[in-house]
Scaffold this motif. Structure first.
Motif, mmCIF file in Angstrom:
data_model
loop_
_atom_site.group_PDB
_atom_site.id
_atom_site.type_symbol
_atom_site.label_atom_id
_atom_site.label_comp_id
_atom_site.label_asym_id
_atom_site.label_seq_id
_atom_site.Cartn_x
_atom_site.Cartn_y
_atom_site.Cartn_z
ATOM 1 N N ASN A 55 -13.231 -15.613 -6.920
ATOM 2 C CA ASN A 55 -11.798 -15.666 -6.640
ATOM 3 C C ASN A 55 -11.511 -16.913 -5.811
ATOM 4 O OD1 ASN A 55 -12.223 -12.284 -6.194
ATOM 5 N ND2 ASN A 55 -10.782 -12.999 -7.710
ATOM 6 N N SER A 56 -10.639 -17.775 -6.319
ATOM 7 C CA SER A 56 -10.346 -19.004 -5.584
ATOM 8 C C SER A 56 -9.499 -18.723 -4.338
ATOM 9 C CB SER A 56 -9.631 -20.006 -6.490
ATOM 10 O OG SER A 56 -8.417 -19.446 -6.961
ATOM 11 N N ASP A 57 -8.641 -17.705 -4.410
ATOM 12 C CA ASP A 57 -7.794 -17.374 -3.271
ATOM 13 C C ASP A 57 -7.682 -15.855 -3.142
ATOM 14 O OD1 ASP A 57 -6.022 -17.401 -1.173
ATOM 15 O OD2 ASP A 57 -4.331 -18.175 -2.331
ATOM 16 N N PRO A 58 -8.684 -15.214 -2.544
ATOM 17 C CA PRO A 58 -8.650 -13.753 -2.434
ATOM 18 C C PRO A 58 -7.480 -13.252 -1.595
ATOM 19 C CG PRO A 58 -10.550 -14.632 -1.279
ATOM 20 C CD PRO A 58 -9.915 -15.765 -2.001
ATOM 21 N N ALA A 59 -7.036 -14.025 -0.598
ATOM 22 C CA ALA A 59 -5.912 -13.599 0.229
ATOM 23 C C ALA A 59 -4.642 -13.490 -0.610
ATOM 24 C CB ALA A 59 -5.709 -14.559 1.397
ATOM 25 N N SER A 60 -4.449 -14.423 -1.527
ATOM 26 C CA SER A 60 -3.287 -14.375 -2.416
ATOM 27 C C SER A 60 -3.347 -13.137 -3.305
ATOM 28 C CB SER A 60 -3.236 -15.645 -3.264
ATOM 29 O OG SER A 60 -2.165 -15.592 -4.154
ATOM 30 N N LEU A 61 -4.521 -12.827 -3.798
ATOM 31 C CA LEU A 61 -4.723 -11.635 -4.616
ATOM 32 C C LEU A 61 -4.392 -10.365 -3.833
ATOM 33 C CD1 LEU A 61 -5.786 -10.645 -7.390
ATOM 34 C CD2 LEU A 61 -8.068 -10.610 -6.374
ATOM 35 N N LEU A 62 -4.776 -10.329 -2.561
ATOM 36 C CA LEU A 62 -4.481 -9.166 -1.719
ATOM 37 C C LEU A 62 -2.987 -9.069 -1.412
ATOM 38 C CD1 LEU A 62 -7.490 -9.155 0.766
ATOM 39 C CD2 LEU A 62 -7.104 -7.686 -1.205
ATOM 40 N N ARG A 63 -2.330 -10.209 -1.194
ATOM 41 C CA ARG A 63 -0.881 -10.192 -0.967
ATOM 42 C C ARG A 63 -0.148 -9.652 -2.184
ATOM 43 N NH1 ARG A 63 -2.119 -14.702 2.180
ATOM 44 N NH2 ARG A 63 -2.005 -16.138 0.430
ATOM 45 N N GLU A 64 -0.596 -10.050 -3.376
ATOM 46 C CA GLU A 64 -0.007 -9.526 -4.614
ATOM 47 C C GLU A 64 -0.223 -8.014 -4.713
ATOM 48 O OE1 GLU A 64 -1.514 -11.650 -8.014
ATOM 49 O OE2 GLU A 64 -1.089 -13.586 -7.077
ATOM 50 N N THR A 65 -1.403 -7.574 -4.339
ATOM 51 C CA THR A 65 -1.701 -6.143 -4.376
ATOM 52 C C THR A 65 -0.814 -5.381 -3.400
ATOM 53 O OG1 THR A 65 -3.985 -6.603 -4.992
ATOM 54 C CG2 THR A 65 -3.532 -4.414 -4.102
ATOM 55 N N LEU A 66 -0.603 -5.939 -2.209
ATOM 56 C CA LEU A 66 0.296 -5.303 -1.243
ATOM 57 C C LEU A 66 1.693 -5.147 -1.831
ATOM 58 C CD1 LEU A 66 -0.450 -6.869 2.266
ATOM 59 C CD2 LEU A 66 -0.560 -4.467 1.636
ATOM 60 N N SER A 67 2.183 -6.202 -2.445
ATOM 61 C CA SER A 67 3.527 -6.169 -3.039
ATOM 62 C C SER A 67 3.633 -5.143 -4.155
ATOM 63 C CB SER A 67 3.906 -7.546 -3.582
ATOM 64 O OG SER A 67 4.016 -8.463 -2.538
ATOM 65 N N SER A 68 2.610 -5.069 -4.971
ATOM 66 C CA SER A 68 2.673 -4.177 -6.131
ATOM 67 C C SER A 68 2.401 -2.707 -5.790
ATOM 68 C CB SER A 68 1.712 -4.647 -7.226
ATOM 69 O OG SER A 68 0.376 -4.519 -6.791
ATOM 70 N N THR A 69 1.940 -2.444 -4.575
ATOM 71 C CA THR A 69 1.623 -1.056 -4.200
ATOM 72 C C THR A 69 2.498 -0.548 -3.054
ATOM 73 O OG1 THR A 69 -0.119 -1.775 -2.673
ATOM 74 C CG2 THR A 69 -0.785 -1.264 -4.944
ATOM 75 N N LEU A 70 3.619 -1.213 -2.814
ATOM 76 C CA LEU A 70 4.481 -0.824 -1.694
ATOM 77 C C LEU A 70 4.921 0.633 -1.760
ATOM 78 C CD1 LEU A 70 6.782 -3.920 -1.148
ATOM 79 C CD2 LEU A 70 5.042 -3.014 0.393
ATOM 80 N N SER A 71 5.249 1.105 -2.939
ATOM 81 C CA SER A 71 5.751 2.476 -3.056
ATOM 82 C C SER A 71 4.632 3.506 -3.224
ATOM 83 C CB SER A 71 6.719 2.582 -4.231
ATOM 84 O OG SER A 71 6.046 2.267 -5.429
ATOM 85 N N LEU A 72 3.411 3.039 -3.307
ATOM 86 C CA LEU A 72 2.273 3.938 -3.501
ATOM 87 C C LEU A 72 1.873 4.581 -2.175
ATOM 88 C CD1 LEU A 72 0.100 4.906 -5.536
ATOM 89 C CD2 LEU A 72 -1.265 2.948 -4.785
ATOM 90 N N LYS A 73 1.753 5.893 -2.187
ATOM 91 C CA LYS A 73 1.293 6.604 -0.996
ATOM 92 C C LYS A 73 -0.222 6.713 -1.049
ATOM 93 C CE LYS A 73 5.448 9.295 -0.347
ATOM 94 N NZ LYS A 73 6.046 10.613 -0.172
ATOM 95 N N VAL A 74 -0.864 6.269 0.014
ATOM 96 C CA VAL A 74 -2.323 6.350 0.104
ATOM 97 C C VAL A 74 -2.687 7.021 1.427
ATOM 98 C CG1 VAL A 74 -2.848 4.374 -1.367
ATOM 99 C CG2 VAL A 74 -2.470 4.018 1.054
ATOM 100 N N SER A 75 -3.883 7.547 1.485
ATOM 101 C CA SER A 75 -4.367 8.180 2.712
ATOM 102 C C SER A 75 -4.504 7.142 3.811
ATOM 103 C CB SER A 75 -5.731 8.818 2.473
ATOM 104 O OG SER A 75 -5.648 9.795 1.477
ATOM 105 N N LEU A 76 -4.470 7.615 5.040
ATOM 106 C CA LEU A 76 -4.726 6.726 6.163
ATOM 107 C C LEU A 76 -6.165 6.236 6.086
ATOM 108 C CD1 LEU A 76 -3.015 8.725 9.031
ATOM 109 C CD2 LEU A 76 -2.193 6.625 7.971
ATOM 110 N N PRO A 77 -6.432 5.041 6.576
ATOM 111 C CA PRO A 77 -7.815 4.560 6.555
ATOM 112 C C PRO A 77 -8.672 5.389 7.500
ATOM 113 C CG PRO A 77 -6.453 3.077 7.836
ATOM 114 C CD PRO A 77 -5.530 4.081 7.211
ATOM 115 N N THR A 78 -9.952 5.435 7.203
ATOM 116 C CA THR A 78 -10.880 6.151 8.070
ATOM 117 C C THR A 78 -11.888 5.168 8.651
ATOM 118 O OG1 THR A 78 -12.325 6.670 6.207
ATOM 119 C CG2 THR A 78 -10.669 8.312 6.796
#
Length: 110
Positions: A55-78
C-alpha cells in the motif's frame, strides 16, 4: 497502551498517522483519540482493508474506510487487562486520614 489491542504494529502506525496527520507525535484533541479507538475497533472486527507494505498510502486507505463506515455500529475496542494492585497493597500505600482532618473532626470547627 495501544499495543495491548492485539492490532499489528504496522497497522497501529498507520492508524496513528491518520489521527496525527501533522506528525506532532502526541494527541492534542479528543477527536484524535476517538479516531484511534474507532480504527482499532474496526481492525478488531476485521473490517479494515489489509494494510500491507505494497500500500503506497495506508493512511489514505484508512481515512476512506472511516468515511465509508461512519454509519456502521461496531463494538468498542478491547485491550488486554493490566494487572491491578491488590486492595491490601493500595491501603498500605496511603497514610490513614487522622480523625481531626476528617469531616467528623471538622464539624465542630467554627
Amino acid at each position: 497502551f495501544l499495543m495491548t489491542s492485539g492490532v499489528e504494529r504496522d497497522v497501529l502506525r498507520s492508524i496513528w498517522a491518520v489521527a496525527d496527520p501533522d506528525g506532532v507525535g502526541t494527541l492534542v484533541k479528543r477527536s484524535q483519540f476517538y479516531t484511534i479507538l474507532r480504527l482499532i475497533s474496526l481492525s478488531q472486527s476485521h473490517l479494515l482493508p489489509p494494510i500491507t507494505t505494497s500500500n503506497s498510502d495506508p493512511a489514505s486507505l484508512l481515512r476512506e474506510t472511516l468515511s465509508s463506515t461512519l454509519s456502521l455500529k461496531v463494538s468498542l475496542p478491547t485491550f488486554d487487562a493490566m494487572s491491578m494492585p491488590s486492595t491490601a497493597h493500595l491501603i498500605s500505600t496511603y497514610d490513614t486520614v487522622p480523625v481531626e482532618n476528617s469531616a467528623e473532626g471538622r464539624s465542630g470547627e467554627g
